[in-house]
Design a protein around this motif. Structure first.
Motif, mmCIF file in Angstrom:
data_model
loop_
_atom_site.group_PDB
_atom_site.id
_atom_site.type_symbol
_atom_site.label_atom_id
_atom_site.label_comp_id
_atom_site.label_asym_id
_atom_site.label_seq_id
_atom_site.Cartn_x
_atom_site.Cartn_y
_atom_site.Cartn_z
ATOM 1 N N LEU A 97 -47.948 -17.553 -23.213
ATOM 2 C CA LEU A 97 -47.971 -17.164 -24.624
ATOM 3 C C LEU A 97 -47.883 -15.286 -24.965
ATOM 4 N N PHE A 98 -46.016 -15.956 -25.170
ATOM 5 C CA PHE A 98 -45.157 -14.405 -25.416
ATOM 6 C C PHE A 98 -45.123 -13.069 -26.520
ATOM 7 N N SER A 99 -45.311 -12.409 -26.179
ATOM 8 C CA SER A 99 -45.074 -11.367 -27.896
ATOM 9 C C SER A 99 -43.852 -10.771 -27.535
ATOM 10 N N THR A 100 -43.569 -10.621 -29.215
ATOM 11 C CA THR A 100 -41.967 -10.696 -28.681
ATOM 12 C C THR A 100 -41.484 -9.054 -29.350
ATOM 13 N N VAL A 101 -40.915 -7.767 -28.732
ATOM 14 C CA VAL A 101 -41.686 -6.808 -28.598
ATOM 15 C C VAL A 101 -39.989 -5.887 -28.882
ATOM 16 N N HIS A 102 -39.912 -5.502 -30.071
ATOM 17 C CA HIS A 102 -38.553 -4.542 -30.339
ATOM 18 C C HIS A 102 -38.276 -2.881 -29.647
ATOM 19 N N VAL A 103 -38.075 -2.679 -28.717
ATOM 20 C CA VAL A 103 -37.482 -2.186 -27.358
ATOM 21 C C VAL A 103 -37.426 -1.037 -28.229
ATOM 22 N N PRO A 104 -36.528 -0.388 -28.602
ATOM 23 C CA PRO A 104 -36.714 0.575 -29.795
ATOM 24 C C PRO A 104 -37.692 1.369 -30.579
ATOM 25 N N LEU A 105 -38.264 0.490 -30.842
ATOM 26 C CA LEU A 105 -40.094 1.142 -31.809
ATOM 27 C C LEU A 105 -41.159 1.083 -30.844
ATOM 28 N N VAL A 106 -40.949 0.405 -29.992
ATOM 29 C CA VAL A 106 -42.964 0.296 -29.097
ATOM 30 C C VAL A 106 -42.388 1.240 -27.414
ATOM 31 N N THR A 145 -32.630 4.749 -35.972
ATOM 32 C CA THR A 145 -31.834 4.234 -36.414
ATOM 33 C C THR A 145 -31.549 3.552 -35.416
ATOM 34 N N LEU A 146 -30.734 2.344 -35.925
ATOM 35 C CA LEU A 146 -31.138 0.840 -35.192
ATOM 36 C C LEU A 146 -29.373 1.438 -34.317
ATOM 37 N N GLU A 147 -29.236 0.873 -32.845
ATOM 38 C CA GLU A 147 -28.399 1.400 -32.080
ATOM 39 C C GLU A 147 -27.243 -0.186 -31.625
ATOM 40 N N HIS A 148 -26.265 0.470 -31.864
ATOM 41 C CA HIS A 148 -25.425 -0.650 -30.996
ATOM 42 C C HIS A 148 -25.478 -0.855 -29.542
ATOM 43 N N ASP A 149 -26.075 1.029 -29.112
ATOM 44 C CA ASP A 149 -26.140 0.427 -27.122
ATOM 45 C C ASP A 149 -27.721 -0.097 -27.015
ATOM 46 N N ALA A 150 -28.168 -0.354 -27.527
ATOM 47 C CA ALA A 150 -29.691 -0.784 -27.595
ATOM 48 C C ALA A 150 -30.076 -1.241 -25.883
ATOM 49 N N TYR A 151 -28.761 -1.993 -26.063
ATOM 50 C CA TYR A 151 -29.070 -3.094 -24.751
ATOM 51 C C TYR A 151 -29.311 -1.996 -23.138
ATOM 52 N N ARG A 152 -28.720 -0.372 -23.165
ATOM 53 C CA ARG A 152 -28.808 0.519 -22.252
ATOM 54 C C ARG A 152 -30.133 1.591 -22.689
ATOM 55 N N GLN A 153 -30.776 0.922 -23.518
ATOM 56 C CA GLN A 153 -31.832 1.406 -23.878
ATOM 57 C C GLN A 153 -32.726 0.769 -23.251
ATOM 58 N N ALA A 154 -32.830 -1.213 -23.369
ATOM 59 C CA ALA A 154 -33.576 -2.044 -23.106
ATOM 60 C C ALA A 154 -33.779 -2.356 -21.608
ATOM 61 N N ALA A 155 -32.374 -1.890 -20.686
ATOM 62 C CA ALA A 155 -32.604 -1.340 -19.434
ATOM 63 C C ALA A 155 -33.097 -0.460 -18.477
ATOM 64 N N GLU A 156 -33.060 0.325 -18.894
ATOM 65 C CA GLU A 156 -34.253 1.417 -18.193
ATOM 66 C C GLU A 156 -35.760 0.880 -19.306
ATOM 67 N N TRP A 157 -35.920 0.456 -20.413
ATOM 68 C CA TRP A 157 -37.068 0.078 -20.959
ATOM 69 C C TRP A 157 -37.895 -1.102 -19.922
ATOM 70 N N GLY A 206 -26.631 -8.300 -25.058
ATOM 71 C CA GLY A 206 -27.066 -9.229 -24.334
ATOM 72 C C GLY A 206 -27.816 -10.295 -23.534
ATOM 73 N N ARG A 207 -26.357 -10.929 -23.791
ATOM 74 C CA ARG A 207 -26.130 -11.460 -22.493
ATOM 75 C C ARG A 207 -26.606 -10.851 -21.332
ATOM 76 N N ASP A 208 -25.531 -9.939 -21.169
ATOM 77 C CA ASP A 208 -25.832 -9.130 -19.858
ATOM 78 C C ASP A 208 -26.410 -8.384 -19.794
ATOM 79 N N PHE A 209 -27.320 -8.158 -20.602
ATOM 80 C CA PHE A 209 -28.607 -7.182 -20.256
ATOM 81 C C PHE A 209 -30.078 -8.787 -19.971
ATOM 82 N N ALA A 210 -30.336 -9.932 -20.670
ATOM 83 C CA ALA A 210 -30.637 -10.681 -19.578
ATOM 84 C C ALA A 210 -30.367 -11.533 -18.536
ATOM 85 N N ALA A 211 -28.805 -11.108 -18.253
ATOM 86 C CA ALA A 211 -28.311 -11.545 -16.601
ATOM 87 C C ALA A 211 -28.924 -11.243 -15.938
#
Ligand code: FMN
Length: 366
Positions: A97-106, A145-157, A206-211
């Motif tokens: 059972l997956f949950s789908t979560v927005h990094v910038p919002l949660v 604000t929707l940021e284009h560098d959200a994956y840097r935030q996702a890495a910390e998250w 996004g590919r690099d973040f996943a990798a």
């Protein structure tokens, strides 16, 4: 504490199959057919139990905060995905059972606690699908604000999430996006070091973040050649990061006893009965703010967007669909998340007829 059974995402099936977007009205479609998916709770429950008892591997919700307008207000009704997975955890026995979560919002501290709760309720079947989002109208609802560098935030998250499960002591975190003092979260997840994770993306960041950070990439492809190249590319990025990750994709399904029946129904729901205004809005927003599809996909495959938000079509008999799944597997995909017009009505036939053929084709373990 009872030991956690393995998450079905770790089962040895060469090609896994799951359900995508059943938590939202009309699933992935932009259709107005009378039997359109309304995502009422009783129907969702029927669909989840059909998928669980029918032998599918995972149930994956879409994360949406507002709809796409038009006459149907498509996907305006969608269940929040942590609470959705927790409820399904109590109703199902074996499916992931997956949950789908927005990094910038949660916030990651909130996410870690919610996800651990689901992992305990489900005895180790939780999964996390990380999304960075793409629709600025949706982010405006949060004043974010929707940021284009959200994956840097996702890495910390992601780092914070994992540390909350693995750190024996409260810890401080001093990053670019998060500053935490004395962070701790209990209980930790049953899966170690954390529940399985995927990142939904198409573009290079996004590919690099996943990798670097996830077990799987969840992505789109336009045709089999492009899919093969996409998988090769992500494997290379994984290798550079010293990791191996699975690549999952998304497809919409019309599975019927005869090919003609399947083709007729496909035409009916995605050409004759389309919410054109909602589809136009969706395509305009996606083109402007997301790289989750190649540009040509919007022009060449409008029907695919009406039928399944630009995902790959699986339309035909059970045998034909297994042929297409085998071709996807041959490209290197590890599995697919599937959408249907009416999940509860269509899943039993799919599970009964397609899964045994997948076993015969070597796509499923015995
Ligand atoms: C297969 C797939 C599923 C996605 N699911 C969601 C979702 O449920 N909610 C959402 O806001 N974005 C979703 N996205 C969008 C991504 O989070 C991402 O923001 C978007 O693809 C643009 O970034 P990219 O350039 O990394 O692809 C999805 C993307 C893909 C490829």
């Amino acid at each position: 504490m009872t030991p956690a059974p393995a998450n079905p995402m770790r089962d040895p099936h060469p090609f896994k199959v799951g359900v995508f977007a059943a938590n939202a009205d009309r699933g992935l479609t932009f259709t107005t057919v009378p039997e359109q998916w309304r995502a009422g709770w009783d129907d969702v429950q029927r669909a989840a139990i059909a998928a669980d008892t029918g032998g599918l591997d995972f149930f994956l919700p879409i994360a949406r905060w507002r709809g796409f307008g038009g006459t149907t207000h498509v996907r305006e009704h969608s269940f929040e995905t942590f609470t959705f997975a927790a409820a399904l955890a109590a109703l199902t026995r074996r499916i992931a059972l997956f949950s789908t979560v927005h990094v910038p919002l949660v916030h990651p501290v909130y996410a870690a606690k919610a996800l651990a709760t689901i992992d305990h309720v489900s005895h180790g079947r939780a999964g996390l699908n990380i999304v960075c989002g793409w629709n600025p109208d949706e982010f405006d609802m949060f004043g974010v604000t929707l940021e284009h560098d959200a994956y840097r935030q996702a890495a910390e998250w992601s780092e914070i999430l994992t540390r909350l499960y693995t750190s024996a002591e409260p810890f401080d975190f001093d990053g670019e996006f998060y500053r935490l003092k004395g962070a701790i979260s209990r209980p930790v997840s049953l899966q170690s070091p954390r529940p399985v994770t995927m990142n939904a993306a198409f573009g290079a960041p996004g590919r690099d973040f996943a990798a670097r950070h996830c077990d799987y990439l969840f992505t789109t492809f336009t045709d089999l050649d492009a899919g093969r190249e996409h998988v090769r590319d992500i494997r290379e990025r994984g290798a550079q990061a010293g990791r191996e990750l699975g690549v999952y994709t998304v497809a919409h399904v019309v599975c019927r006893a005869t090919e003609q029946e399947a083709l007729d129904y496909y035409h009916r729901y995605s050409v004759e009965y389309t919410d054109e205004a909602a589809l136009d809005y969706h395509v305009r927003q996606k083109k402007g703010f997301s790289s989750s599809h190649e540009d040509r996909a919007f022009i060449e495959y409008r029907q695919r967007f009406a039928a399944g938000t630009g995902s790959f079509p699986l339309v035909g008999t059970p045998e034909q669909i297994v042929g297409r799944l085998a071709a996807m597997h041959a490209c290197g995909f590890a599995g697919a998340a599937l959408s249907f017009v009416n999940y509860a009505d269509e899943l039993p036939f799919f599970c009964e007829r397609v899964l045994p053929l997948m076993r015969e084709a070597g796509l499923r373990a015995a």
